[in-house]
Design a protein around this motif. Sequence first.
Motif, short mmCIF file in Angstrom:
data_model
loop_
_atom_site.label_atom_id
_atom_site.label_comp_id
_atom_site.label_asym_id
_atom_site.label_seq_id
_atom_site.Cartn_x
_atom_site.Cartn_y
_atom_site.Cartn_z
N ALA A 200 39.62 57.81 28.38
CA ALA A 200 38.72 56.84 28.34
C ALA A 200 37.28 57.48 27.66
N LEU A 201 37.06 58.60 28.07
CA LEU A 201 35.94 59.57 27.81
C LEU A 201 36.33 60.08 26.30
N GLY B 183 37.77 51.61 32.52
CA GLY B 183 38.71 50.47 32.05
C GLY B 183 39.21 50.05 33.41
N LEU B 184 40.06 48.81 33.39
CA LEU B 184 40.78 48.13 34.56
C LEU B 184 42.01 49.12 35.00
N PRO B 185 42.85 49.77 34.16
CA PRO B 185 43.78 50.64 34.85
C PRO B 185 43.13 51.72 35.84
N GLN C 65 42.72 53.68 41.17
CA GLN C 65 41.61 54.09 42.22
C GLN C 65 41.77 53.29 43.50
N VAL C 66 41.58 51.73 43.23
CA VAL C 66 42.00 51.01 44.44
C VAL C 66 43.31 51.20 45.00
N ASN D 42 35.78 45.18 27.31
CA ASN D 42 36.64 46.52 27.01
C ASN D 42 37.36 46.87 28.27
N PRO D 43 38.45 45.73 28.41
CA PRO D 43 39.16 46.20 29.67
C PRO D 43 40.23 47.35 30.02
#
Length: 435
Positions: free
Chosen positions: A83-84, A339-341, A346-347, A307-308
């Motif tokens: 992502a970065l 992002g969601l992934p 993490q969760v 921006n999912p």
Amino acid sequence: MTIARAKSKTVFGVPVPVACFLFAMMLPTAVSLNLGGLRLSAYRLVLLVMFLPMLFQLLANQRGRLHIFDALLLTHCFWALLALIKWGGFAQGLESGGIYVIECAGAYLMGRLYIRSYQDFAAMARAYVGLVLATLVFTVPEALTGIHILHDSLASAFGGPKAAYIEPRMGIERTFGPFDHPILYGVFCASAFSLAYFVIAERKLTKFSNVSKVVGVGLATFMSASGGPYVVLMAQIFVCAWERVLGTVQGRWAALFSFFAIAYLAIDLLSNRTPFHVFVEYLTFSKQSAYNRIIIFEYGTAEVARNPLFGIGLGDWIRPVWMSESMDNFWLVTAVRYGLPAFFLQVGLLLGMVWAVGQRPNFPPAWRRARHAWAFTLFGISVAAATVHLWNALFVLFFFLIGTGAWMLDAQPSRQKRKTRRPVPIATCRPARLF
């Protein structure tokens, strides 16, 4: 009742790498090196030096078997790195993402690889609580005088800025301790509560030494005068009391989760506001703070919807012109930036690991207390993270604490028979005394 543990040198029973890490976290970010525009704070230096050796030990199964939660953590870091890179290009993304990987994966591996037994966990708990209590020598005068003794003296020695002025609350100055903000200091202190109660005091509050440590953690948290740390503390006290009263009741945790679900539905049906709005309003000090967090949530989730997949990296997010760029929601920051992934990984790491450790049977009493301390600490931080952002030392502390529970996945209690209390049905249970 011990598990195989890799030999390592210790300081007061704490593995040397962990001792260095905890000490480095107690230094302000002003105590750092600048290399080509890259800020290397004390804890970053420790993690940077240890990262490759720890990664090798993990992949070589030298300190416990590789498991799915290690994969979740590494995949989360890899996705954040992608992502970065997408946001800033390869060079910029690799620099920013590399630091993220060092902090996130490095802190997790520090706890995952060097806390490998109950003895290690208990020694870490004693050291952690000891550091919290030691800060009271400085933060009690700080709360009364407004002179930031630890932070400003250490920062000045390294040419760093002094602590910024923050309005007093409840008649006391908000204390920084050695950290960069009262919220960071408060969450650091509050996170030690379950460790003090379950591991050091062993749930026994009949001795002055035990009571003084538990109360001392609460006092240190109070000195921060910050809502987020108070949430961490109250959440732990609540689940500790639940466990104390219903400790022999079968299905007590399912009942607790059902209670949360019913409360959520009741608020949703009976209030003209969402449960999130109600939660934020009652767990912040002012209506202005609550309103700001609600606006952050609304604009932040809209950014996630746009921006999912990879988020916006470290780019600016769309918000009203009068709002600060600060986003006081750790979980939302993860989704917005990476992002969601990355958020679900993490969760999944957090919830999956707590669930897996909770399913391990036949733990001796001391190990069960350690399991409660670890899970309740993470619960408290996770709840507060919906209203505060975890950054700098608190970010690495969170992932370090997650890693410190991994030994319980591999723990092999003695097979000898033990006398254990059989859980009694909830209908016939009498509430136990709270203390």
